[in-house]
Design a protein around this motif. Structure first.
Motif, PDB file in Angstrom:
ATOM      1  N   HIS A  76       0.859  -1.180   0.000  1.00 43.34           N
ATOM      2  CA  HIS A  76       0.000   0.000   0.000  1.00 43.34           C
ATOM      3  C   HIS A  76       0.895   1.228   0.000  1.00 43.34           C
ATOM      4  O   HIS A  76       2.126   1.112   0.055  1.00 43.34           O
ATOM      5  N   GLY A 109      -4.855   1.841  -7.228  1.00 38.00           N
ATOM      6  CA  GLY A 109      -5.200   2.886  -6.279  1.00 38.00           C
ATOM      7  C   GLY A 109      -4.002   3.405  -5.510  1.00 38.00           C
ATOM      8  O   GLY A 109      -4.026   4.530  -4.981  1.00 38.00           O
ATOM      9  N   GLU A 123      -3.013   7.286  -4.766  1.00 34.54           N
ATOM     10  CA  GLU A 123      -2.734   7.767  -3.408  1.00 34.54           C
ATOM     11  C   GLU A 123      -1.391   8.476  -3.334  1.00 34.54           C
ATOM     12  O   GLU A 123      -1.269   9.553  -2.734  1.00 34.54           O
ATOM     13  N   ARG A 151     -11.289  -3.759   0.214  1.00 34.52           N
ATOM     14  CA  ARG A 151     -10.835  -2.583   0.961  1.00 34.52           C
ATOM     15  C   ARG A 151     -10.773  -2.906   2.456  1.00 34.52           C
ATOM     16  O   ARG A 151     -11.703  -3.475   3.013  1.00 34.52           O
ATOM     17  N   THR A 153      -6.609   0.225   3.649  1.00 33.98           N
ATOM     18  CA  THR A 153      -6.761   1.273   2.645  1.00 33.98           C
ATOM     19  C   THR A 153      -7.716   0.774   1.568  1.00 33.98           C
ATOM     20  O   THR A 153      -8.217  -0.350   1.651  1.00 33.98           O
ATOM     21  N   ASP A 154      -7.899   1.593   0.548  1.00 34.65           N
ATOM     22  CA  ASP A 154      -8.739   1.149  -0.574  1.00 34.65           C
ATOM     23  C   ASP A 154      -7.918   0.434  -1.631  1.00 34.65           C
ATOM     24  O   ASP A 154      -8.447   0.096  -2.705  1.00 34.65           O
ATOM     25  N   HIS A 155      -6.625   0.184  -1.335  1.00 38.39           N
ATOM     26  CA  HIS A 155      -5.762  -0.426  -2.356  1.00 38.39           C
ATOM     27  C   HIS A 155      -4.797  -1.454  -1.759  1.00 38.39           C
ATOM     28  O   HIS A 155      -3.722  -1.668  -2.309  1.00 38.39           O
ATOM     29  N   SER A 203      -9.476   3.998   5.904  1.00 37.69           N
ATOM     30  CA  SER A 203      -9.782   2.591   6.182  1.00 37.69           C
ATOM     31  C   SER A 203     -11.270   2.315   5.995  1.00 37.69           C
ATOM     32  O   SER A 203     -12.098   3.236   6.008  1.00 37.69           O
ATOM     33  N   PHE A 204     -11.606   1.023   5.864  1.00 41.16           N
ATOM     34  CA  PHE A 204     -12.979   0.612   5.574  1.00 41.16           C
ATOM     35  C   PHE A 204     -13.382  -0.486   6.559  1.00 41.16           C
ATOM     36  O   PHE A 204     -13.255  -1.680   6.267  1.00 41.16           O
ATOM     37  N   GLU A 211     -15.938  -3.340   5.575  1.00 42.06           N
ATOM     38  CA  GLU A 211     -15.505  -4.295   4.563  1.00 42.06           C
ATOM     39  C   GLU A 211     -14.327  -5.151   5.019  1.00 42.06           C
ATOM     40  O   GLU A 211     -14.027  -6.176   4.398  1.00 42.06           O
TER      41      GLU A 211
END
Length: 267
Positions: A64, A86, A90, A150, A153-155, A189-190, A193
C-alpha cells in the motif's frame, strides 16, 4: 534487522523502527521485494540486505502507499514497481503531504537524521498497476498479487506465494502481540468491509501470514481478529442506530479505547 526464512526462498525482515516487517521472495531467475521501507537511506539498507541473500534481478511490490512501506525505492531502481492501481493515485495525490507530515513528526521527536533522510527521498510511483490479480514469474515459482477488497486502505495488495503457503498482508494485518494494535485505522480505512477481507485471506488457506508490523501469524490470529472486526462493526452500527453512545461502545469493545475510537471514526 534480521531475516526470517519462512520457507525455501521466502523471507520476512523485521525492523525496530515502527516494528515494520518487509519481505523477499526468491525464484530461480528473479526475486521480488515486498515493501521497501520509509526513506532513501532505509531503502538502501534493505537493498544491501537483499544482496546478502541473492544476486538475482529484482522487482518491487508495494502492499500500500503509506510512507513506511513505499518511500524507500530509489536504491532498487531501475526495476518494475508493482502495486494496486489505487496506490499510484494515493501516492500522486497525498505522497508529498505524507512525506512532509513525517518530516515534522521526526523533528518533533528530536530525530533530525530521520527528517533529513525523508527530505532527500524521492517518491517512486508504481509502473505495474494491478486491478484484481497479477502473476509474477520468478523462474520456477509464481507469485500472485491479489486485491482482496478494501481494509486498511482502498488499495491493499496481498502478495501470495502459493507453493510456500505464505501470504504477505501489509497493514491489513498487524501483530498486536508485538505491541501494536491489531489494526491501524485511518480516515482511508474501511471498517465494514475489513472482515470480508479477512475471510478472503482464510479462503486462500495460507500457512503463514506476514503482518505489516510485528511477527508473522497463523490463521488462528486472522480468525480472532476477523471476529473482533465484526464486533467493532456491530458497535459502530449500534451508535448509528442510536442504541449506544460512543463511550458505551468503547466500554464494550474487546480492543483498547484508542483503537476502538479510531475504528468508529472510519468511513
Amino acid at each position: 534487522m534480521t531475516w526470517l526464512e519462512l520457507a525455501d526462498g521466502v523471507y520476512a525482515r523485521r525492523y525496530e523502527e515502527l516494528d515494520l516487517t518487509v519481505g523477499l521472495v526468491v525464484g530461480d531467475e528473479r526475486c521480488l521485494v515486498v515493501d521497501v521501507r520509509g526513506d532513501v537511506d532505509q531503502g538502501a539498507e534493505l537493498a544491501a540486505a537483499v544482496r546478502e541473500i541473492t544476486p538475482l534481478p529484482w522487482s518491487v511490490v508495494y502492499t500500500h502507499a503509506h510512507f513506511d512501506h513505499a518511500f524507500g525505492t530509489t536504491a532498487f531502481l531501475p526495476c518494475d514497481v508493482w502495486a494496486h492501481e489505487g496506490c499510484r493515485t494515493e501516492l500522486t495525490t497525498y505522497g508529498d503531504g505524507a512525506r512532509l507530515k513525517w518530516i515534522q513528526h521526526y523533528l518533533g521527536e528530536n530525530r533530525p537524521e530521520m527528517a533529513e533522510a525523508l527530505e532527500r527521498t524521492e517518491i517512486t510511483l508504481p509502473d505495474k498497476p494491478v486491478v484484481d490479480t497479477a502473476e509474477i514469474d520468478l523462474g520456477g515459482r509464481v507469485v500472485v498479487l491479489r486485491f482482496l477488497g478494501r481494509a486498511h486502505t482502498d488499495h491493499d495488495l496481498f502478495v501470495h506465494v502459493p507453493d510456500a503457503g505464505v501470504l504477505y498482508a501489509g497493514d491489513a494485518v498487524e501483530n498486536a502481540e508485538a505491541g501494536f494494535s491489531a489494526f491501524s485505522f485511518n480516515d482511508g480505512s474501511f471498517l465494514a468491509e475489513w472482515p470480508g477481507v479477512m475471510d478472503a485471506i482464510l479462503a486462500l488457506e495460507p500457512k503463514i501470514i506476514v503482518a505489516g508490523h510485528g511477527d508473522p501469524v497463523g490463521t488462528a490470529f486472522i480468525e480472532k481478529h476477523r471476529d473482533g472486526l465484526r464486533e467493532l462493526v456491530a458497535l459502530k452500527n449500534g451508535i448509528a442506530a442510536g442504541d449506544l453512545t460512543t463511550d458505551e461502545a468503547v466500554a464494550r469493545s474487546s480492543y483498547p479505547g484508542d483503537v476502538t475510537k479510531a475504528a468508529l471514526e472510519t468511513p
